[in-house]
Design a protein around this motif. Structure first.
Motif, PDB file in Angstrom:
ATOM      1  N   GLN A  77      68.709 193.229  37.259  1.00  0.00           N
ATOM      2  CA  GLN A  77      68.740 191.794  37.524  1.00  0.00           C
ATOM      3  C   GLN A  77      67.376 191.279  37.970  1.00  0.00           C
ATOM      4  OE1 GLN A  77      70.975 189.597  36.802  1.00  0.00           O
ATOM      5  NE2 GLN A  77      72.410 191.116  36.056  1.00  0.00           N
ATOM      6  N   LYS A  78      66.676 192.082  38.784  1.00  0.00           N
ATOM      7  CA  LYS A  78      65.340 191.671  39.241  1.00  0.00           C
ATOM      8  C   LYS A  78      64.367 191.620  38.076  1.00  0.00           C
ATOM      9  CE  LYS A  78      61.610 192.798  42.442  1.00  0.00           C
ATOM     10  NZ  LYS A  78      60.666 192.173  41.560  1.00  0.00           N
ATOM     11  N   GLU A  79      64.411 192.619  37.183  1.00  0.00           N
ATOM     12  CA  GLU A  79      63.532 192.621  36.015  1.00  0.00           C
ATOM     13  C   GLU A  79      63.814 191.426  35.114  1.00  0.00           C
ATOM     14  OE1 GLU A  79      63.794 196.303  33.900  1.00  0.00           O
ATOM     15  OE2 GLU A  79      63.073 197.480  35.603  1.00  0.00           O
ATOM     16  N   LEU A  80      65.092 191.123  34.893  1.00  0.00           N
ATOM     17  CA  LEU A  80      65.435 189.974  34.064  1.00  0.00           C
ATOM     18  C   LEU A  80      65.003 188.662  34.719  1.00  0.00           C
ATOM     19  CD1 LEU A  80      68.942 190.970  32.684  1.00  0.00           C
ATOM     20  CD2 LEU A  80      66.808 190.788  31.415  1.00  0.00           C
ATOM     21  N   LYS A 117      56.146 191.184  24.789  1.00  0.00           N
ATOM     22  CA  LYS A 117      56.526 192.593  25.002  1.00  0.00           C
ATOM     23  C   LYS A 117      57.977 192.688  25.482  1.00  0.00           C
ATOM     24  CE  LYS A 117      51.849 194.231  25.893  1.00  0.00           C
ATOM     25  NZ  LYS A 117      51.375 193.643  24.710  1.00  0.00           N
ATOM     26  N   TYR A 118      58.853 191.948  24.800  1.00  0.00           N
ATOM     27  CA  TYR A 118      60.254 191.865  25.199  1.00  0.00           C
ATOM     28  C   TYR A 118      61.002 193.186  25.036  1.00  0.00           C
ATOM     29  CZ  TYR A 118      61.130 191.602  20.226  1.00  0.00           C
ATOM     30  OH  TYR A 118      61.174 191.878  18.887  1.00  0.00           O
ATOM     31  N   TRP A 119      60.521 194.085  24.222  1.00  0.00           N
ATOM     32  CA  TRP A 119      61.232 195.345  23.969  1.00  0.00           C
ATOM     33  C   TRP A 119      61.221 196.272  25.173  1.00  0.00           C
ATOM     34  CZ3 TRP A 119      56.949 193.532  21.555  1.00  0.00           C
ATOM     35  CH2 TRP A 119      55.753 194.157  21.826  1.00  0.00           C
ATOM     36  N   TYR A 120      60.377 195.996  26.179  1.00  0.00           N
ATOM     37  CA  TYR A 120      60.386 196.785  27.410  1.00  0.00           C
ATOM     38  C   TYR A 120      61.453 196.312  28.393  1.00  0.00           C
ATOM     39  CZ  TYR A 120      55.945 198.864  26.047  1.00  0.00           C
ATOM     40  OH  TYR A 120      54.971 199.540  25.384  1.00  0.00           O
ATOM     41  N   MET A 121      62.070 195.185  28.112  1.00  0.00           N
ATOM     42  CA  MET A 121      63.092 194.638  29.003  1.00  0.00           C
ATOM     43  C   MET A 121      64.388 195.436  28.895  1.00  0.00           C
ATOM     44  SD  MET A 121      62.714 190.605  28.259  1.00  0.00           S
ATOM     45  CE  MET A 121      64.410 190.437  28.724  1.00  0.00           C
ATOM     46  N   PRO A 122      65.229 195.367  29.931  1.00  0.00           N
ATOM     47  CA  PRO A 122      66.554 195.981  29.794  1.00  0.00           C
ATOM     48  C   PRO A 122      67.357 195.263  28.709  1.00  0.00           C
ATOM     49  CG  PRO A 122      66.228 195.077  32.016  1.00  0.00           C
ATOM     50  CD  PRO A 122      64.994 194.794  31.238  1.00  0.00           C
ATOM     51  N   ALA A 123      68.313 195.962  28.161  1.00  0.00           N
ATOM     52  CA  ALA A 123      69.144 195.366  27.112  1.00  0.00           C
ATOM     53  C   ALA A 123      69.836 194.124  27.658  1.00  0.00           C
ATOM     54  CB  ALA A 123      70.174 196.380  26.623  1.00  0.00           C
ATOM     55  N   SER A 124      69.634 193.013  26.982  1.00  0.00           N
ATOM     56  CA  SER A 124      70.212 191.750  27.433  1.00  0.00           C
ATOM     57  C   SER A 124      70.232 190.778  26.259  1.00  0.00           C
ATOM     58  CB  SER A 124      69.390 191.165  28.586  1.00  0.00           C
ATOM     59  OG  SER A 124      68.068 190.930  28.156  1.00  0.00           O
ATOM     60  N   SER A 125      70.840 189.626  26.472  1.00  0.00           N
ATOM     61  CA  SER A 125      70.928 188.635  25.406  1.00  0.00           C
ATOM     62  C   SER A 125      69.551 188.047  25.085  1.00  0.00           C
ATOM     63  CB  SER A 125      71.894 187.525  25.801  1.00  0.00           C
ATOM     64  OG  SER A 125      71.408 186.829  26.924  1.00  0.00           O
ATOM     65  N   ILE A 126      68.692 187.885  26.072  1.00  0.00           N
ATOM     66  CA  ILE A 126      67.363 187.318  25.813  1.00  0.00           C
ATOM     67  C   ILE A 126      66.543 188.265  24.944  1.00  0.00           C
ATOM     68  CG2 ILE A 126      66.334 188.177  27.954  1.00  0.00           C
ATOM     69  CD1 ILE A 126      65.481 184.809  26.493  1.00  0.00           C
ATOM     70  N   ARG A 127      66.709 189.541  25.158  1.00  0.00           N
ATOM     71  CA  ARG A 127      65.987 190.528  24.342  1.00  0.00           C
ATOM     72  C   ARG A 127      66.442 190.441  22.880  1.00  0.00           C
ATOM     73  NH1 ARG A 127      65.860 196.995  25.603  1.00  0.00           N
ATOM     74  NH2 ARG A 127      64.896 197.620  23.668  1.00  0.00           N
ATOM     75  N   LEU A 128      67.745 190.334  22.666  1.00  0.00           N
ATOM     76  CA  LEU A 128      68.259 190.209  21.299  1.00  0.00           C
ATOM     77  C   LEU A 128      67.821 188.899  20.657  1.00  0.00           C
ATOM     78  CD1 LEU A 128      71.868 191.584  21.820  1.00  0.00           C
ATOM     79  CD2 LEU A 128      69.939 192.749  20.773  1.00  0.00           C
TER      80      LEU A 128
END
Length: 182
Positions: free
Chosen positions: A56-59, A119-130
């Motif tokens: 949650q903090k990373e997002l 560099k969105y691919w380093y983010m945790p799996a989430s809707s924003i990444r997709l």
């Protein structure tokens, strides 16, 4: 008290103690096993909670970064940045002949600029990444056979603009922002 009564009582106590030892005690019905299950479940739930909190903090940090830099990831900004760079180059072979490698398509240049910034691919799996992945794919479909000034009128570019507006709106909504609070 007579001795026979004391001996009889001691015999009864000994008999009861022997019967207690005969009772089968299963390993899963012990305090040790209960303590082990409690400790393992406590560690497991603590690890899950810490992972969710870190995610949650990373997002939240990415959403804040996105709000500050969303203008540089819009299709207009990516188009102007991609138009500035020339990826083709000239090489000379051993006979002195020059070979010119063609420039990359404008959609690919825009994708390169997007990937440099987010560099969105380093983010945790989430809707924003997709969504950013889909946005990257939409930008990559922008045709190269159109003049640079007419790219903004193409169907692919307009679809990318609408999709980016959806991404921007959803991030603002998640962060509790709107056009007046930014």
């Amino acid at each position: 008290m007579p001795t026979s009564t004391i001996i009889g009582s001691l015999d009864t106590i000994a008999q009861n103690v022997k019967e207690l030892g005969v009772v089968n005690v299963y390993w899963w019905n012990t305090q040790w096993f209960s303590a082990l299950v409690g400790a393992v479940s406590g560690l497991l739930f603590s690890a899950i909670y810490n992972n969710l909190e870190r995610r949650q903090k990373e997002l939240r940090d990415f959403y804040e970064w996105f709000l500050k830099h969303s203008f540089s990831m819009s299709p207009d900004a990516l188009l102007s940045q991609g138009g500035r760079f020339l990826y083709g180059h000239t090489t000379t072979d051993g006979d002195g002949r020059q070979e010119i490698t063609p420039d990359k398509p404008i959609g690919e240049k825009m994708v390169i600029e997007l990937r440099k910034q987010s560099k969105y691919w380093y983010m945790p799996a989430s809707s924003i990444r997709l969504r950013l992945k889909k946005y990257q794919n939409l930008i990559g479909k922008i045709p190269n056979d159109v003049k640079f000034n007419e790219i903004k009128n193409t169907k692919e570019y307009l679809i990318a603009v609408k999709f980016f507006q959806k991404i921007d709106h959803s991030v603002k909504r998640k962060m509790g922002e709107n056009e007046w609070t930014i």
